[in-house]
Every structure is written in C-alpha cells, then in structure tokens.
Design an enzyme around this catalytic site. Structure first.
Site, PDB file in Angstrom:
ATOM      1  N   ARG A  49      -8.558   2.431  -4.616  1.00  7.84           N
ATOM      2  CA  ARG A  49      -7.723   3.565  -4.193  1.00  7.84           C
ATOM      3  C   ARG A  49      -8.089   4.869  -4.894  1.00  7.84           C
ATOM      4  NH1 ARG A  49      -4.280  -0.732  -4.469  1.00  7.84           N
ATOM      5  NH2 ARG A  49      -4.210  -1.728  -2.449  1.00  7.84           N
TER       6      ARG A  49
ATOM      7  N   ASP B 114       7.300 -11.609  -1.182  1.00 10.73           N
ATOM      8  CA  ASP B 114       6.094 -10.829  -1.490  1.00 10.73           C
ATOM      9  C   ASP B 114       6.369  -9.342  -1.309  1.00 10.73           C
ATOM     10  OD1 ASP B 114       3.486 -10.116  -2.214  1.00 10.73           O
ATOM     11  OD2 ASP B 114       2.683 -10.436  -0.204  1.00 10.73           O
TER      12      ASP B 114
HETATM   13  O1  LIG Z   1       0.529  -8.956  -5.732  1.00  6.34           O
HETATM   14  C1  LIG Z   1      -0.527  -8.332  -5.911  1.00  6.34           C
HETATM   15  O2  LIG Z   1      -1.124  -8.271  -7.005  1.00  6.34           O
HETATM   16  C2  LIG Z   1      -1.083  -7.590  -4.746  1.00  6.34           C
HETATM   17  C3  LIG Z   1      -2.211  -6.774  -4.882  1.00  6.34           C
HETATM   18  C4  LIG Z   1      -2.680  -6.049  -3.760  1.00  6.34           C
HETATM   19  C5  LIG Z   1      -3.846  -5.151  -4.047  1.00  6.34           C
HETATM   20  O3  LIG Z   1      -4.242  -5.062  -5.239  1.00  6.34           O
HETATM   21  O4  LIG Z   1      -4.404  -4.491  -3.178  1.00  6.34           O
HETATM   22  C6  LIG Z   1      -1.977  -6.183  -2.513  1.00  6.34           C
HETATM   23  C7  LIG Z   1      -0.837  -7.030  -2.499  1.00  6.34           C
HETATM   24  N1  LIG Z   1      -0.427  -7.699  -3.590  1.00  6.34           N
HETATM   25  C8  LIG Z   1      -0.023  -7.206  -1.324  1.00  6.34           C
HETATM   26  O5  LIG Z   1       0.975  -7.956  -1.353  1.00  6.34           O
HETATM   27  C9  LIG Z   1      -0.364  -6.527  -0.141  1.00  6.34           C
HETATM   28  O6  LIG Z   1       0.340  -6.621   0.889  1.00  6.34           O
HETATM   29  C10 LIG Z   1      -1.528  -5.703  -0.142  1.00  6.34           C
HETATM   30  C11 LIG Z   1      -2.107  -4.957   0.889  1.00  6.34           C
HETATM   31  C12 LIG Z   1      -3.213  -4.392   0.342  1.00  6.34           C
HETATM   32  C13 LIG Z   1      -4.182  -3.507   0.988  1.00  6.34           C
HETATM   33  O7  LIG Z   1      -5.058  -2.998   0.289  1.00  6.34           O
HETATM   34  O8  LIG Z   1      -4.061  -3.280   2.232  1.00  6.34           O
HETATM   35  N2  LIG Z   1      -3.326  -4.742  -0.971  1.00  6.34           N
HETATM   36  C14 LIG Z   1      -2.310  -5.551  -1.294  1.00  6.34           C
HETATM   37 CA   LIG Z   2       1.612  -9.056  -3.496  1.00  5.11          CA
END
Ligand SMILES: O=C(O)c1cc(C(=O)O)c2c(n1)C(=O)C(=O)c1cc(C(=O)O)[nH]c1-2
Ligand SMILES: [Ca+2]
Length: 551
Positions: free
Chosen positions: A112, A282
């Site tokens: 990001r 979640d």
């Molecule tokens: O619980 C976590 O550590 C974690 C990390 C990440 C991440 O680092 O991108 C996402 C999620 N959860 C998550 O639940 C989620 O829906 C999600 C979508 C995305 C994305 O980049 O589109 N990352 C993440």
């Molecule tokens: Ca998550």
C-alpha cells in the site's frame, strides 16, 4: 538515472504538507484523503484526459497511492517493487525489485505504499522486512527482518513516518499470529519499540482472553495509522480475532477490532476503543479512523470517524486520555447487530448470526464487511464523509476446530466453505455514499448495479470525489455535493488503488494505479459463481495513469 534535485522530507513538511504534494498515505496525518487543489473542478472535470501512463510489469492488486514529493513520484506495486518516476513526464529514474523467497505464500500479494523521510523511502514487504531505499538512486540503505514469513507473518501496509521513526504493523490474522505495531529508526533500521495488540500476561486487558488463546489471537495491524500532531497520539486500527469463530477464543479479546491510541516516542498504549467484541466474522477494523473537527449540538468535538467493516459508521471523541463513544449507525444493512448500547457504544450481537463451531451460520454483510480496507475520505469543504460501501452481500461458514500449524491458514473453517451470497433480487452491490457525520444523515449515494466497490476514495477542493473500485475498469469523478457522475475513463484493469493529486508548474494532476487482484478478485470470483450475470474476467496487469485538464 538518479534524481538530481530531491527535496528532503522533514517533520515540518509532513505535519504541514504543501498543497502540491502527496507524501503520506492519505496526504495528511489526519487521514482525511483530501487534496486542497482545485484547478480541476466540477465545471471542467469533463476535460480530464490522460497525460502519461506507465506499465508496472506485474499482475495482482496495485493498492498504493502514487506518492509525490516536489515533482518526483514513487509507486509501490505487488511483488516488492518500487518505481521512481518524473511525475510530470512519466520518465523512469530507477526501479527497485525485491527478490522474494521462492517458498513465500502471499495470501495478500500487495503493497500500500512507501513512506518518506529525509532522503530515503521505506517499504514494508510481504516477506516481512522493512527496507530503506536511497530516494535518489533506489539503492538499499538498510534491510531489517521484522518477523518470520514462514510463520504467516507479513506486511502489506505503507509505513507511517513520524519524526525519524518508521512505524509498521504486521499482517497474519488468517494465520493465527499475535499482532503488533513496531517502530524502526529511519537512519539505521534498529527496532525502537514494539507494542503487541494483544496484551501479554500481567498487562491490562489480558483477562479478556482465556488460557493461551492470546498467543495466537490475531489482532494484526495491517493498515497505516493516523496521527494527531497536537497531542502526539497515533491512532492505529487493529484486525480480526483468530481463528474466526468467537467460540474458539471466548472473551472480549482486546485489542482485536479496535483502535489503539499510541505514544510514538515509546509505543505505549494511551487508550483504546473496541468497536466490536469477540470478533467472529473476520471484521478487521484496520482502516485508521479519520481525525475530524466536528460541531455537534453546539459543542466542538475532536472526533475519530470510522465507517467500519462491521457495517457501523462510528463517530468517537478523542481526548488525550480517553476515547468516548459519540454515535454509531449501520451504513449498510446488517443482521448481526440488534442495536448499540448508548452509553458504552458496545454493539448488541444477534447470536443467530454469529459464526460458531459445528454449524453453518449466515450473516450480513459478508466477511468483507460493509467496507473493507479501501479508504473513505472527508472533504473539509462539503463536510461530508465519502464511503466505498458494499450492500446486498451476505456470507457464512461452518466453524471447525482445527489445530494451528505455523505458516498455514488458520481460519477456523475450511477455505472452500467461505461463502459470499447476494441477496435475492438485489439491484446493485457497490455504493459510493456521502454522509454528514454530524447529523448522521446520508446526503447522496451512487449505486453500481453489476459491481462491488473495492477502491479507496479521494476528495478534492474542486468539489470532486475520485474513485475506481468497479469490475468495469472505470475511474470516476463525482460531484462531491450532489453525487452526480461527472467523468469516467476506462482503464487497462480494475482499480483498487488510492487516487492522489499533486501540482507541478501550475498544473494539477490526478494519479492512480489500475491493477486488479487480491480480494477485489476474490469477490469477483464469488459473484461469478452466484449466477447473476457477472463474469469473473477482469484483466490484470498494473498501469500508472496520470490525468490533467486538456489544454
Ligand atoms: O488479518 C489479516 O492480517 C489480514 C491482512 C490483509 C492484508 O495484509 O492485506 C487482509 C486481510 N486480513 C483481510 O481480512 C482482507 O479482507 C484483506 C483484503 C486485502 C486486500 O489487499 O484486498 N487484504 C486483506
Ligand atoms: Ca483478516
């Protein structure tokens, strides 16, 4: 070649950034995602046209804002790549490509963004390192291992830079990690402090866990925090509890699904607010709340505004020692909450829609929530908050007690069991919403009949709101006051990234990465299997687009 005239980044410049630059994740420490530039406005945005593009050469989700410092643009892409470009011409200065380990499994292959300090920039990687690059040459200055990617520990966020500290938070909530926020010395990469988001033995809040659950309780902190420069307080969002079904970790589970107020000098927790307890869906609450000054019932409120993944639009008050609940209301329909306790702000859960072990439970919205990580924005001119929301999505799964194997997914359900269902007869899914955070009234809404909305929003002083996020590959501009769609441009791929805006030699530019992947594509796959006429084939491959008014 190397950059010749690079403007070093100072504390003063980050605290009061020039209108022409975009140097922090949301441009300013308050996280509002607002550009004071107004050359491009509601009357001329129809003349917005691409001035240059640049292919990044990688697939997957391009989520980073193009970061701009006095004419130089830095773009982070998936697979640990950073590209430095002339922001006016699109010519490349240098490119850094990380050698990621062959055995690295990336659940969320993205980045990001890069943080800036003095003459360096900082990247947090999916193999769990923080890397400092020389801004002029792209050469590695230092490289610090944070934790072990083999245990499901990784990073996707843009580091938050405060006064010579590089502050990051770990991902891994779906691998049963114990989350943390940590600070590194921008000069040499030495760790200065690390604060676990789950209190250990003897620490306040530890008693909201039973037995050893806290050791693998999740609470990852995978988005950039915001910062109150007056009180020197960081506001950092914390993710879901692990594994997902709350029955497997009884208790409130501090500080999962919370916002932490941290002291940047030592990482100490000043205070916190937990949005919802015993998370089972979640529902990471990782998008840091926006710091907004509000006038409510004749009172000045230094607020924290957070449209949550839990479907509730949260308005809190921040004081130096405490965070108070002010108001909360659902911004998309949900069957999980029966109400909110007016005093404490605790949402009241309907047990019929709380995932449990051994039984399939359905809930709305889906596990991607009312909105996931893509950022909302606030316009100081309209006083409105712009939310990339999703309506008419529900989810469900059967909780299952499975042993933790470090480095493997630990969801508390089978991955193939995770569902996304659309409500029968739904006439749209994505919604761009404009809310008045003072009255709690929705002022306008734009519906997307055939698409989710999975992109960050940026507002400008030209009374415009920019967002991508749809499966038809369009980048759009809306009238910030009325919601009228004023301009759209089809791009190479779907847009998950954050629009940024900057100015060079009197010209205002809008920049965005187009590059679909990660969870926007996971939702797309789910839509395709729902038999509602939505195909799955959004093309991938990243391209940076830069727009300006036609001369
Ligand atoms: O619980 C976590 O550590 C974690 C990390 C990440 C991440 O680092 O991108 C996402 C999620 N959860 C998550 O639940 C989620 O829906 C999600 C979508 C995305 C994305 O980049 O589109 N990352 C993440
Ligand atoms: Ca998550």
């Amino acid at each position: 070649g190397p950059i010749e005239n690079y403007s070093p980044v100072t504390a003063q410049r980050l605290e009061n950034p020039e209108p022409s630059n975009w140097m922090l994740y949301r441009r300013t420490y308050d996280g509002q995602g607002y550009s004071p530039l107004d050359q491009i406005n509601t009357s001329n945005v129809k003349n917005l046209t691409p001035v240059w593009t640049f292919a990044t050469g990688v697939v997957e989700g391009h989520e980073a804002p193009p970061i701009v410092n006095n004419g130089v643009m830095f773009v982070a892409t998936p697979m640990g790549q950073v590209i430095a470009l002339n922001a006016k011409t699109g010519d490349e200065y240098w490119r850094y490509k990380r050698q990621l380990p062959d055995d690295l499994f990336q659940l969320h292959p993205t980045s990001r963004g890069v943080g800036l300090w003095e003459d360096k920039l900082y990247l947090a990687t999916t193999d769990d390192h923080v890397v400092a690059l020389d801004a002029k040459t792209g050469k590695v200055v230092w490289d610090t291992k944070v934790q072990d990617y083999k245990k499901g520990q990784y990073m996707t966020l843009m580091p938050l830079i405060i006064d010579g500290k590089v502050i990051v938070g770990g991902s891994g909530g779906e691998f049963g990690v114990r989350g943390y926020v940590a600070a590194y010395d921008a000069k040499d990469g030495k760790e200065l402090w690390r604060t676990y988001t789950i209190p250990g033995e003897g620490e306040p809040g530890h008693d909201t866990w039973q037995g050893d659950d806290w050791k693998n309780g999740g609470g990852s902190a995978w988005m950039t925090g915001n910062y109150d420069k007056e009180t020197k307080t960081i506001y950092w969002g914390v993710g879901n509890a692990a594994p997902w079904p709350g029955e497997m970790h009884p208790g409130d589970n501090l500080y999962t699904s919370s916002v932490l107020a941290l002291d940047p000098s030592n990482g100490k927790i000043k205070t916190y607010h937990q949005y919802h307890q015993n998370d089972s869906w979640d529902w990471d609450e990782v998008e840091a709340p926006m710091l907004i000054d509000l006038q409510r019932n004749g009172r000045n409120i230094k607020s924290l505004v957070h449209p949550g993944r839990d479907a509730i639009f949260w308005v809190l008050e921040r004081t130096p020692t405490k965070i108070n609940y002010v108001a909360g209301w659902p911004f998309v329909s949900t069957d999980v909450w029966k109400g909110i306790d007016a005093e404490s702000g605790r949402p009241i859960v309907d047990p019929d829609h709380k995932p449990t072990v051994g039984k399939r439970v359905e809930f709305c919205p889906s596990l991607w929530g009312g909105k996931d990580w893509p950022s909302a924005a606030y316009s100081q001119k309209t006083g409105l908050v712009y939310v990339p929301a999703n309506e008419n999505f529900c989810g469900g799964f059967t909780g299952e007690k499975l042993p933790l194997k470090p480095g493997e997914l630990w969801l508390g359900t089978k991955p193939e069991d995770i569902g996304l269902k659309t409500k029968p007869g739904a006439d749209h899914f994505g919604e761009l919403q404009a809310w008045d955070p003072v009255t709690g009234k929705k002022v306008w809404q734009h519906n997307f009949p055939k698409s989710q909305l999975f992109g960050s929003v940026t507002a400008t002083a030209g009374d415009l709101v920019f967002v991508g996020g749809t499966n038809d590959r369009n980048f759009r501009a809306f009238n910030a006051k009325t919601g009228e769609l004023l301009w759209e441009q089809k791009t190479n791929s779907g847009i998950m990234g954050m629009p940024s805006s900057y100015e060079i030699d009197g010209t205002q530019y809008i920049a965005i990465q187009s590059g679909w992947g990660v969870d926007a594509q996971r939702i797309q796959d789910a839509l395709a299997t729902n038999n509602i006429g939505i195909e799955s084939n959004v093309p991938q491959g990243g391209v940076i687009w830069v727009f300006a008014l036609k001369k």
